[in-house]
Design a protein around this motif. Structure first.
Motif, short mmCIF file in Angstrom:
data_model
loop_
_atom_site.label_atom_id
_atom_site.label_comp_id
_atom_site.label_asym_id
_atom_site.label_seq_id
_atom_site.Cartn_x
_atom_site.Cartn_y
_atom_site.Cartn_z
N LYS A 128 0.83 -1.22 0.00
CA LYS A 128 0.00 0.00 0.00
C LYS A 128 0.86 1.26 0.00
O LYS A 128 0.57 2.22 -0.72
N HIS A 129 1.91 1.26 0.79
CA HIS A 129 2.79 2.42 0.86
C HIS A 129 3.50 2.64 -0.48
O HIS A 129 3.65 3.79 -0.93
N THR A 130 3.91 1.56 -1.11
CA THR A 130 4.58 1.66 -2.40
C THR A 130 3.64 2.20 -3.47
O THR A 130 4.03 3.07 -4.26
N VAL A 131 2.42 1.70 -3.49
CA VAL A 131 1.43 2.20 -4.46
C VAL A 131 1.23 3.70 -4.25
O VAL A 131 1.20 4.48 -5.21
N GLY A 132 1.13 4.11 -2.99
CA GLY A 132 0.98 5.54 -2.69
C GLY A 132 2.18 6.36 -3.15
O GLY A 132 2.03 7.46 -3.69
N ALA A 133 3.37 5.82 -2.95
CA ALA A 133 4.59 6.53 -3.35
C ALA A 133 4.73 6.59 -4.87
O ALA A 133 5.28 7.56 -5.40
N LYS A 135 8.68 9.81 1.18
CA LYS A 135 7.92 8.58 1.43
C LYS A 135 8.81 7.34 1.43
O LYS A 135 8.37 6.27 1.84
N LEU A 136 10.04 7.48 0.96
CA LEU A 136 10.95 6.33 0.90
C LEU A 136 11.50 5.96 2.27
O LEU A 136 11.89 4.81 2.50
N GLY A 137 11.55 6.90 3.18
CA GLY A 137 12.16 6.69 4.50
C GLY A 137 11.58 5.51 5.26
O GLY A 137 12.32 4.72 5.86
N VAL A 138 10.26 5.37 5.25
CA VAL A 138 9.64 4.27 6.00
C VAL A 138 10.04 2.92 5.39
O VAL A 138 10.29 1.96 6.13
N LEU A 139 10.12 2.84 4.08
CA LEU A 139 10.53 1.59 3.42
C LEU A 139 11.99 1.26 3.73
O LEU A 139 12.33 0.10 3.99
N ILE A 140 12.82 2.28 3.72
CA ILE A 140 14.24 2.11 4.04
C ILE A 140 14.38 1.58 5.47
O ILE A 140 15.11 0.62 5.74
N ASP A 141 13.67 2.21 6.40
CA ASP A 141 13.74 1.80 7.81
C ASP A 141 13.25 0.37 8.01
O ASP A 141 13.87 -0.41 8.76
#
Length: 143
Positions: free
Chosen positions: A90-95, A103-109
């Protein structure tokens, strides 16, 4: 590389004796590194989309493995990983829909933290490498 090819390469590396936890950790760290290296104004270029898609493919492979009846993990851990991967979807679709490098920070973490956990030895609880250390100077990325 297609998802099938990626999955086959992953499985063949396991057959060749690569430790699955190390392989998964390295893949997550590589995806995090690529996400972290996107320039601040990178949402306007192909690198932004390519890094997101690479991470998404990796998590799709993880979803497929977790959903397999052959996966030996306890049901509770499988459910937690599946929930996390759905969040990543969901986060990737939003990004991708509304590009913004913040928005990449949460995925990196998430990738770094999961990689760090995979690299922790089961016997001693000690981390064998500093997987969660930033690989670039982008500490100011926010979700």
């Amino acid at each position: 590389m297609s998802q099938l090819q990626s999955s086959q390469a992953y499985k063949s590396s396991q057959k060749l004796g690569a430790n699955a936890r190390q392989t998964e950790s390295r893949a997550l760290l590589e995806a995090a590194r690529r996400l972290a290296e996107v320039p601040v104004d990178g949402e306007k270029n192909d690198e932004y989309r390519a890094s997101l898609r690479l991470n998404w493919r990796l998590w799709t492979i993880i979803q497929s493995d977790i959903a397999s009846s052959e996966n030996p993990l306890p049901s509770e851990i499988k459910a937690n990983i599946m929930s996390l991967s759905i969040f990543i979807d969901k986060h990737t679709v939003g990004a991708l829909a509304e590009p913004d490098t913040r928005k990449l920070g949460v995925l990196i973490d998430i990738n770094r933290n999961i990689a760090s956990g995979l690299m922790t030895t089961q016997d001693s609880g000690q981390t064998t490498r500093q997987a969660a250390e930033p690989t670039s100077g982008k500490e100011n990325i926010v979700a």
